[in-house]
Scaffold this motif. Structure first.
Motif, PDB file in Angstrom:
ATOM      1  N   ALA A  11       0.847  -0.999  -0.036  1.00  0.00           N
ATOM      2  CA  ALA A  11      -0.045  -0.073  -0.123  1.00  0.00           C
ATOM      3  C   ALA A  11       0.813   1.327  -0.023  1.00  0.00           C
ATOM      4  O   ALA A  11       1.782   1.327   0.817  1.00  0.00           O
ATOM      5  CB  ALA A  11      -0.872  -0.031   1.256  1.00  0.00           C
ATOM      6  N   GLY A  12       0.672   2.023  -0.976  1.00  0.00           N
ATOM      7  CA  GLY A  12       1.411   3.283  -0.956  1.00  0.00           C
ATOM      8  C   GLY A  12       0.642   4.720  -0.695  1.00  0.00           C
ATOM      9  O   GLY A  12      -0.436   4.691  -1.342  1.00  0.00           O
ATOM     10  N   ALA A  13       1.242   5.360   0.243  1.00  0.00           N
ATOM     11  CA  ALA A  13       0.546   6.629   0.520  1.00  0.00           C
ATOM     12  C   ALA A  13       1.370   7.655  -0.236  1.00  0.00           C
ATOM     13  O   ALA A  13       2.608   8.212  -0.002  1.00  0.00           O
ATOM     14  CB  ALA A  13       0.795   7.034   2.088  1.00  0.00           C
ATOM     15  N   CYS A  14       0.444   8.245  -1.445  1.00  0.00           N
ATOM     16  CA  CYS A  14       1.197   8.719  -2.495  1.00  0.00           C
ATOM     17  C   CYS A  14       0.822  10.165  -2.649  1.00  0.00           C
ATOM     18  O   CYS A  14       0.335  10.541  -3.645  1.00  0.00           O
ATOM     19  CB  CYS A  14       1.202   7.925  -3.669  1.00  0.00           C
ATOM     20  SG  CYS A  14       1.848   6.405  -3.380  1.00  0.00           S
ATOM     21  N   SER A  15       0.973  11.279  -1.751  1.00  0.00           N
ATOM     22  CA  SER A  15       0.545  12.512  -1.808  1.00  0.00           C
ATOM     23  C   SER A  15      -0.717  12.749  -1.942  1.00  0.00           C
ATOM     24  O   SER A  15      -1.416  13.447  -1.199  1.00  0.00           O
ATOM     25  CB  SER A  15       1.583  13.235  -2.857  1.00  0.00           C
ATOM     26  OG  SER A  15       1.553  12.914  -4.010  1.00  0.00           O
ATOM     27  N   GLY A  16      -1.293  12.539  -3.229  1.00  0.00           N
ATOM     28  CA  GLY A  16      -2.625  12.768  -3.576  1.00  0.00           C
ATOM     29  C   GLY A  16      -3.501  11.490  -3.533  1.00  0.00           C
ATOM     30  O   GLY A  16      -4.905  11.741  -3.727  1.00  0.00           O
ATOM     31  N   ASN A  17      -2.979  10.395  -3.490  1.00  0.00           N
ATOM     32  CA  ASN A  17      -3.938   9.218  -3.623  1.00  0.00           C
ATOM     33  C   ASN A  17      -3.152   7.987  -2.779  1.00  0.00           C
ATOM     34  O   ASN A  17      -1.951   8.012  -2.199  1.00  0.00           O
ATOM     35  CB  ASN A  17      -3.551   8.569  -4.980  1.00  0.00           C
ATOM     36  CG  ASN A  17      -4.292   9.416  -5.928  1.00  0.00           C
ATOM     37  OD1 ASN A  17      -3.837  10.298  -6.557  1.00  0.00           O
ATOM     38  ND2 ASN A  17      -5.660   9.196  -6.428  1.00  0.00           N
ATOM     39  N   GLY A  18      -4.222   7.235  -2.319  1.00  0.00           N
ATOM     40  CA  GLY A  18      -3.573   6.091  -1.828  1.00  0.00           C
ATOM     41  C   GLY A  18      -3.684   4.977  -2.939  1.00  0.00           C
ATOM     42  O   GLY A  18      -4.543   4.960  -3.698  1.00  0.00           O
ATOM     43  N   ILE A  19      -2.389   4.266  -2.952  1.00  0.00           N
ATOM     44  CA  ILE A  19      -2.623   3.022  -4.065  1.00  0.00           C
ATOM     45  C   ILE A  19      -2.405   1.583  -3.440  1.00  0.00           C
ATOM     46  O   ILE A  19      -2.003   1.576  -2.339  1.00  0.00           O
ATOM     47  CB  ILE A  19      -1.496   3.221  -5.183  1.00  0.00           C
ATOM     48  CG1 ILE A  19      -0.221   3.291  -4.346  1.00  0.00           C
ATOM     49  CG2 ILE A  19      -1.997   4.757  -5.667  1.00  0.00           C
ATOM     50  CD1 ILE A  19       0.850   3.300  -5.626  1.00  0.00           C
ATOM     51  N   LEU A  20      -2.802   0.651  -4.289  1.00  0.00           N
ATOM     52  CA  LEU A  20      -2.471  -0.751  -3.947  1.00  0.00           C
ATOM     53  C   LEU A  20      -1.294  -1.272  -4.912  1.00  0.00           C
ATOM     54  O   LEU A  20      -1.693  -0.917  -6.439  1.00  0.00           O
ATOM     55  CB  LEU A  20      -3.593  -1.591  -3.857  1.00  0.00           C
ATOM     56  CG  LEU A  20      -4.200  -1.750  -2.680  1.00  0.00           C
ATOM     57  CD1 LEU A  20      -5.487  -2.912  -2.832  1.00  0.00           C
ATOM     58  CD2 LEU A  20      -3.371  -2.400  -1.430  1.00  0.00           C
ATOM     59  N   LEU A  21      -0.379  -2.046  -4.753  1.00  0.00           N
ATOM     60  CA  LEU A  21       0.712  -2.530  -5.760  1.00  0.00           C
ATOM     61  C   LEU A  21       0.849  -3.969  -5.488  1.00  0.00           C
ATOM     62  O   LEU A  21       0.453  -4.660  -4.542  1.00  0.00           O
ATOM     63  CB  LEU A  21       1.898  -1.918  -5.387  1.00  0.00           C
ATOM     64  CG  LEU A  21       2.260  -0.563  -5.519  1.00  0.00           C
ATOM     65  CD1 LEU A  21       3.500  -0.016  -5.061  1.00  0.00           C
ATOM     66  CD2 LEU A  21       2.199  -0.096  -6.887  1.00  0.00           C
ATOM     67  N   ASP A  22       0.790  -4.566  -6.569  1.00  0.00           N
ATOM     68  CA  ASP A  22       0.991  -6.139  -6.846  1.00  0.00           C
ATOM     69  C   ASP A  22       2.705  -6.304  -6.730  1.00  0.00           C
ATOM     70  O   ASP A  22       3.374  -5.395  -7.537  1.00  0.00           O
ATOM     71  CB  ASP A  22       0.591  -6.806  -7.904  1.00  0.00           C
ATOM     72  CG  ASP A  22       0.868  -8.020  -8.220  1.00  0.00           C
ATOM     73  OD1 ASP A  22       1.956  -8.595  -7.618  1.00  0.00           O
ATOM     74  OD2 ASP A  22       0.113  -8.729  -9.208  1.00  0.00           O
ATOM     75  N   ILE A  23       3.108  -6.756  -5.754  1.00  0.00           N
ATOM     76  CA  ILE A  23       4.735  -7.042  -5.644  1.00  0.00           C
ATOM     77  C   ILE A  23       5.183  -8.357  -6.017  1.00  0.00           C
ATOM     78  O   ILE A  23       6.186  -8.819  -5.236  1.00  0.00           O
ATOM     79  CB  ILE A  23       5.110  -6.331  -4.523  1.00  0.00           C
ATOM     80  CG1 ILE A  23       4.716  -7.260  -3.151  1.00  0.00           C
ATOM     81  CG2 ILE A  23       4.935  -4.806  -4.276  1.00  0.00           C
ATOM     82  CD1 ILE A  23       5.371  -6.821  -1.952  1.00  0.00           C
ATOM     83  N   SER A  24       4.537  -9.516  -6.558  1.00  0.00           N
ATOM     84  CA  SER A  24       4.791 -10.757  -6.807  1.00  0.00           C
ATOM     85  C   SER A  24       6.049 -10.737  -7.592  1.00  0.00           C
ATOM     86  O   SER A  24       6.951 -11.612  -7.164  1.00  0.00           O
ATOM     87  CB  SER A  24       3.714 -11.313  -7.276  1.00  0.00           C
ATOM     88  OG  SER A  24       3.499 -10.471  -8.523  1.00  0.00           O
ATOM     89  N   ASP A  25       6.466  -9.616  -8.197  1.00  0.00           N
ATOM     90  CA  ASP A  25       7.657  -9.249  -8.800  1.00  0.00           C
ATOM     91  C   ASP A  25       8.106  -8.264  -8.109  1.00  0.00           C
ATOM     92  O   ASP A  25       7.822  -7.152  -8.537  1.00  0.00           O
ATOM     93  CB  ASP A  25       7.734  -9.259 -10.372  1.00  0.00           C
ATOM     94  CG  ASP A  25       9.129  -9.190 -10.790  1.00  0.00           C
ATOM     95  OD1 ASP A  25       9.948  -9.076 -10.036  1.00  0.00           O
ATOM     96  OD2 ASP A  25       9.360  -8.810 -12.161  1.00  0.00           O
ATOM     97  N   PRO A  26       9.020  -8.339  -7.251  1.00  0.00           N
ATOM     98  CA  PRO A  26       9.518  -7.203  -6.357  1.00  0.00           C
ATOM     99  C   PRO A  26      10.280  -5.959  -7.160  1.00  0.00           C
ATOM    100  O   PRO A  26      10.142  -4.896  -6.864  1.00  0.00           O
ATOM    101  CB  PRO A  26      10.434  -7.432  -5.244  1.00  0.00           C
ATOM    102  CG  PRO A  26      10.082  -9.094  -4.876  1.00  0.00           C
ATOM    103  CD  PRO A  26       9.634  -9.411  -6.445  1.00  0.00           C
ATOM    104  N   ALA A  27      10.912  -6.515  -8.063  1.00  0.00           N
ATOM    105  CA  ALA A  27      11.639  -5.494  -9.059  1.00  0.00           C
ATOM    106  C   ALA A  27      10.723  -4.755  -9.952  1.00  0.00           C
ATOM    107  O   ALA A  27      11.055  -3.670 -10.579  1.00  0.00           O
ATOM    108  CB  ALA A  27      12.483  -6.130  -9.777  1.00  0.00           C
ATOM    109  N   ASN A  28       9.549  -5.149 -10.116  1.00  0.00           N
ATOM    110  CA  ASN A  28       8.492  -4.551 -10.715  1.00  0.00           C
ATOM    111  C   ASN A  28       7.157  -4.350 -10.366  1.00  0.00           C
ATOM    112  O   ASN A  28       6.162  -5.204 -10.785  1.00  0.00           O
ATOM    113  CB  ASN A  28       8.650  -5.336 -12.286  1.00  0.00           C
ATOM    114  CG  ASN A  28       9.784  -5.414 -12.964  1.00  0.00           C
ATOM    115  OD1 ASN A  28      10.050  -4.503 -13.647  1.00  0.00           O
ATOM    116  ND2 ASN A  28      10.349  -6.558 -12.784  1.00  0.00           N
TER     117      ASN A  28
END
Length: 581
Positions: free
Chosen positions: A292-309
């Protein structure tokens, strides 16, 4: 429907859903109101939290003429073994917590360059550097030139095999520096770790670091804005650490740079929210391959199954948020709590006149890639004009069957609250000191508060390190506290959230039973009988214990069919069966 339209719809739904039920902020009849001010002798108010240990900030990590000097503030914490690593604007302090009631200094390292967030893995220490005064050599003289080969902004990597003499083995420069960072592990790749770098500072000149571009055009795919950096660190050769990806996680199919909030006001009665061109904090939950990213103007969800991408899979916004600051999952990943650092941590934002939805936590329920706003939590007592206060850093407390979090609120102190019911979060404990000064605002208070191996550790910006214990109350039983103490970490980096798995234990079973009694989840006569049967089974030995536990588990299966809280009864039955194995 494109993403911006979908986000706009989210705003409309959120506004409609929360037209009623605003949290009440106490302005009287709370022991935190009217506390005596002072740097060293401020009055203390606490409920269900006890201060058991404290270590003062080191003299060379403070400005005696200005206690709240920005160049010396204590910052965030990292943990490994019996040590707390306290980052800060002037460097690093390492405390030995073998005896939590008497934290003692193990070592320190002057290394200015920003808030100095730290994380740890085996023999490596990672430190964030963002300010333009940061130097390659950790020197304190700053950098005078606009463009300089002496400047360092990014991630420092130290070998701490000899803890008393940390050795810098790598320095990975980034275009915006590192305000915070997140250590990410890949279970498929034991040879490397990854660092997600969140830079919030100004972009440096391309003359100082090749490839940096200050352009903010939304069509310029070379801009150093609107991205994070991913560093790959080979554990066998950390000196070869390098940036392997700079994903534009805010882009969409219509624009390769920006696809989220452009910045600005959401309308009358709402906040003016920062443009989404950075992440302030990213929390990874590797057990579910999400972040979960707290990103200045938004909250986002990320798939990190490939951590480099990392790939963005969801985004939300809230008209009550000025600046999305940090994120916390609950233990099964069905909720995400985002915090809003309205005022940047430097302003009084917990006054009676401040909205209880501004500078607060927004709690979202999660189903797959869908996030839905469920409720808000804000420190439930008014603070003064002399106290910088807003939602800041915290962590879950591993109490089975409940979602409980400890959170720092700067000069609002520490608040422990239950958000199991996300629409009705409730404070269950607190610790607070009076203002730094009675006449003016001096930056201070608790930067962060984290649970680590049975205790709460808080980084106090001006005063040092606090160690606190939870105390039982009508809202939290001794069995629940003891169950939380069963969870042990060898290392804890707060932005890398672990999944709690409790061992089979009678105290865990009793914690669930206490919750059933507190919330009338089962009939009183049955709770009494269950407690009796647990006591008898614990006293029995060998086959007799196993038989008694299996009999109790079978009776709990029957109870679950009619109990008011069948899910909790089933959880109790599962623990009892595990005990019988």
């Amino acid at each position: 429907m494109n993403l911006l339209k979908a986000l706009a719809l989210t705003i409309v739904i959120a506004g409609a859903a929360f037209a009623q039920g605003t949290q009440v902020i106490a302005t009287s009849n709370d022991p935190r109101i009217g506390l005596k001010p002072g740097l060293e002798d401020a009055a203390i108010a606490a409920r269900n939290l006890e201060l058991i240990g404290h270590a003062d900030r080191l003299p060379n990590f403070a400005d005696p003429k200005d206690p709240g000097s920005f160049g010396f503030l204590n910052g965030d914490l990292g943990f490994i073994g019996n040590y707390v690593f306290q980052g800060g604007f002037n460097g690093l302090q390492v405390w030995d917590i073998s005896n939590p009631a008497r934290p003692t200094l193990r070592t320190s390292m002057v290394c200015p360059g920003g808030q100095g967030d730290v994380s740890l893995y085996k023999n490596l220490l990672f430190m964030s550097v963002e300010e333009t005064r940061g130097r390659l050599d950790c020197g304190g003289g700053g950098v005078a030139d606009t463009v300089s080969t002496e400047r360092f902004r990014g991630i420092r990597i130290f070998d701490i095999t000899d803890l008393d003499h940390p050795k810098q083995v790598a320095d990975v420069q980034t275009c915006r520096g590192s305000h915070t960072h997140t250590l990410v592990l890949d279970p498929k790749d034991a040879a490397n770790v990854y660092i997600y770098v969140s830079g919030t500072g100004p972009v440096r000149s391309g003359s100082e670091l090749t490839g940096c571009n200050r352009g903010a055009s939304l069509t310029d795919t070379t801009t150093s804005l609107f991205r994070i950096d991913v560093i790959k660190v080979p554990l066998a050769a950390p000196q070869n650490a390098r940036i392997v990806n700079s994903p534009r996680i805010f882009a969409d199919s219509a624009n390769p740079v920006l696809g989220l909030w452009n910045g600005g006001t959401h309308g009358p009665g709402t906040q003016t929210t920062s443009q989404t061109n950075m992440c302030h904090d990213i929390t990874v939950f590797s057990a579910l391959n999400i972040a979960a990213g707290a990103c200045s103007g938004n909250g986002i969800l990320l798939d990190i199954s490939d951590p480099a991408n990392p790939k963005r899979i969801a985004a939300v916004m809230d008209p009550n948020f000025a600046y999305w600051h940090s994120a916390t999952f609950n233990n099964d990943g069905t909720k995400v709590l985002f915090s809003d650092e309205w005022g940047g941590g430097m302003a009084p934002r917990c006054r009676a006149t401040d909205s209880p939805r501004w500078g607060a936590d927004a709690i979202f329920t999660r189903s797959g890639n869908n996030l839905n706003l469920a409720g808000y939590y804000k420190l439930p007592v008014a603070q003064t004009d002399q106290e910088n206060c807003v939602a800041h850093d915290g962590s879950l407390i591993p109490i089975p069957g409940r979602d409980i979090m400890a959170q720092a609120w700067y000069q609002g102190g520490i608040s422990v609250f239950d958000f199991t019911d996300p629409a009705h979060p409730k404070e269950i404990a607190f610790f607070d000191r009076g203002p730094m000064d009675s006449t003016k605002l001096i930056l201070g208070g608790d930067w962060s508060a984290y649970w680590y191996n049975g205790h709460l550790y808080a980084s106090e910006i001006d005063r040092g390190l606090d160690v606190l214990d939870l105390k039982p109350s009508d809202q939290l039983s001794q069995n629940e506290i003891d169950a939380a103490k069963l969870i042990h970490y060898d290392v804890f980096n707060p932005q890398n959230q672990p999944k709690f798995v409790w061992p089979a234990s009678f105290v865990v079973a009793r914690a669930y039973l206490d919750q059933l009694v507190r919330n009338n989840g089962i009939a009183a006569n049955r709770s009494t009988a269950i407690a009796r049967d647990l006591d008898r089974a614990e006293k029995a030995k060998g086959g007799r214990r196993k038989t008694a536990l299996n009999k109790l588990a079978n009776s709990l299966d029957q109870d679950a069919r009619t109990a008011a809280d069948s899910a909790k009864v089933n959880a109790l039955a599962s623990v009892v069966r595990d005990l019988a194995k």
